[in-house]
Write an enzyme that holds these catalytic residues in place. Sequence first.
Site: not given
Length: 186
Positions: A15, A20, A64, A91, A112
């Site tokens: 990642y 993100h 996360y 983001d 989220n």
Amino acid sequence: MKYLIVGLGNIGAEYADTRHNIGFLVVDQLAKDAEASWETEHLGALSKIKHKGRTLILLKPSTYMNRSGKAVNYWLQKEKIPIENLLIILDDLNLEFGKQRLRGKGSDGGHNGLKDIDQAISNNYARLRIGIGNDFRKGQQVDFVLGEWSDEENADLPAIIKYAADTSKSFAAVGLAHTMNAFNKK
């Protein structure tokens, strides 16, 4: 006076260079500018810096993105930081690439990470949204958000990250209203 500056992102090498994780990039820039190191702590990586007489506690949650609220709530409580001294950096698909928007509260906008923070503490905290654009076909949102930056985006990214880091320092130094007036215009 203490502030909690949280960069949202996902841990792990897969990642690291994704859209993100722009929140992680901004807090990394803040630590780098202050020549501060990161320590692995409970629910995240922490770095503490000083700016204009204030202590900025930088956090990269290790929970996360979708479970960021647990880390944010924990560090607010542990460090006894009032919610008005919290800044979340994230983001945003709804802003064009490179544009940023600082607000004192608001909806999760479908993000989220913000949804989880809202559930953990409320939605009455400052958030710095950084536009990653929305150049994807229908049904490809997840691939876009978790995708790596294009060469063109990578060329512009250092200036965008620096501007967001400066915005974060201003938030702690002069407050939300002055920072919104100074940094939301550009």
